[in-house]
Write an enzyme that holds these catalytic residues in place. Structure first.
Site, PDB file in Angstrom:
ATOM      1  N   HIS A 103      20.160  81.757  -9.287  1.00  0.00           N
ATOM      2  CA  HIS A 103      19.426  81.568 -10.540  1.00  0.00           C
ATOM      3  C   HIS A 103      18.847  82.892 -11.038  1.00  0.00           C
ATOM      4  CE1 HIS A 103      19.756  77.295  -9.657  1.00  0.00           C
ATOM      5  NE2 HIS A 103      19.218  77.018 -10.821  1.00  0.00           N
ATOM      6  N   HIS A 144      14.156  79.099  -2.269  1.00  0.00           N
ATOM      7  CA  HIS A 144      14.460  80.456  -1.817  1.00  0.00           C
ATOM      8  C   HIS A 144      13.212  81.122  -1.260  1.00  0.00           C
ATOM      9  CE1 HIS A 144      18.585  80.853  -3.255  1.00  0.00           C
ATOM     10  NE2 HIS A 144      18.225  80.228  -4.361  1.00  0.00           N
TER      11      HIS A 144
END
Length: 402
Positions: free
Chosen positions: A141, A191
């Site tokens: 992303h 993450h």
């Protein structure tokens, strides 16, 4: 010559990587360090998630969806049909390029995401649930946000009315979105900070490279020789150049979808550029393309491309297994063709050397005993989708005077 050199270089890299087992060697160097970093940052993620609130959950979840691959895939047709063809072409190719490199690093390193539990992981959509099955480093992303927002900013400042205020505002918005996405990926538990920092760094490198080559790529795409053959060959080589992860992940499937969409777009633009994608097409909100006509394009175009994607998938599910069995190519299917899911179901038809002769012997030299036909099916359906966006849909718009 440049195209031939690129294909030769890609083929040479595939051979070198396979011969020297570079995937295993690189993983042995990188994976332990990254894994230690991710585990060491668990407490920092937990402290950051103490500020959890339902509004923050919803805000960061929506923000992640807005910069996700499905959003950009749906946004690109609208961009093509609005008249901004060059921007749409470059974003399509850059998205495929950055997604491929990011997923290569993910599966090469095969580093874990933050452990959940104890980390709270928020996966609202099916897309996020699939993303959670991938490895962690780098954050796709953040990487794609840097690449695509950076290129959009470059395009606006290059081809639009640029002054000091526009430059400051554009840089501020791009920087703000990148920071928010980085925060969102950590807050959602998807993450670690190391993952998002790696995503930003990889994104900056890829964007810098693309800004150097994008004009040459666009010129080759529009007026080059043997463009379709080159892109088909490159797509095939990239599949073989993809590293084998420690455990199966959906990353390779994502790459195939992006790569196929880019190939379909390239094929469509190469064959229809001077008919529907002239150097100066009518832009949205202009006299030649008023808002009502653009809405008509969307209402006609979206069902058209979805129908083409569905038909491409259905046709390839029927035709590709028949072709592979006829040629003696050993195949299996993980989801699309139920008859090929059972072990040995495809080999019974393709293992007879009398059936395919020379081709059977050629494929017996490759390390894999059978190939997943789902990869080819997925490629065909997304290539059909890309072609319909820039080829079929504009043809229909022309007939309807949209």
């Amino acid at each position: 010559m440049e195209a031939a050199a690129a294909l030769s270089g890609a083929a040479g890299w595939v051979w070198v990587a396979s011969y020297f087992d570079l995937t295993r060697r690189a993983r042995a160097l990188a994976q332990p360090w990254v894994t230690r970093r991710v585990h060491a940052e668990t407490q920092a993620i937990l402290r950051f998630q103490r500020m959890q609130h339902r509004l923050l959950d919803n805000f960061f979840s929506v923000l992640s969806c807005v910069v996700s691959a499905p959003f950009y895939t749906g946004f690109l047709p609208l961009l093509f049909w609005s008249g901004h063809g060059k921007l749409a072409r470059q974003m399509t190719l850059l998205m495929a390029f950055s997604n491929y490199l990011g997923n290569v690093v993910k599966d090469l390193v095969s580093a874990p995401r933050p452990c959940s539990p104890p980390v709270r992981r928020i996966t609202v959509t099916e897309d996020e649930k699939e993303n959670a099955l991938e490895y962690g480093l780098p954050s796709s992303h953040t990487l794609m946000t840097v690449c695509l927002m950076g290129y959009m900013l470059h395009y606006v400042l290059t081809y639009g009315a640029c002054d000091g205020f526009m430059l400051t505002a554009g840089l501020s918005l791009a920087f703000l979105q990148i920071i928010l996405i980085a925060i969102a990926r950590v807050y959602l538990g998807m993450h670690s900070p190391t993952d998002v920092i790696a995503g930003i760094c990889f994104g900056i490198v890829i964007l810098a490279f693309w800004l150097v080559v994008h004009d040459h790529v666009d010129a080759f795409l529009i007026s080059g020789q043997n463009v379709t053959f080159f892109w088909a060959s490159l797509s095939l080589l990239l599949c073989f150049a993809y590293p084998e992860p420690e455990s199966p992940t959906p990353s390779f499937d994502f790459h195939i979808a992006f790569n196929a969409f880019a190939f379909g777009t390239v094929y469509g633009v190469q064959h229809t550029y001077f008919h529907f994608h002239s150097p100066e097409p009518p832009l949205i909100l202009s006299q030649q393309l008023p808002l009502l006509s653009y809405v008509g394009r969307v209402l006609v175009g979206i069902p058209t491309i979805l129908l083409v994607k569905s038909c491409s998938k259905a046709l390839s599910k029927w035709l590709l297994p028949v072709m592979c069995n006829t040629l003696g190519i050993p195949i299996v299917s993980s989801c699309y063709v139920p008859a090929l899911k059972a072990p040995g179901s495809s080999s019974s038809k393709s293992s007879d050397p009398k059936q395919a002769g020379y081709l059977q012997k050629v494929f017996s030299l490759f390390p894999r005993k059978a190939y997943d036909v789902d990869t080819a099916i997925r490629f065909v359906q997304y290539a059909g989708l890309g072609w319909s966006v820039v080829g079929l849909a504009p043809m229909i718009f022309t007939r309807l005077n949209l």
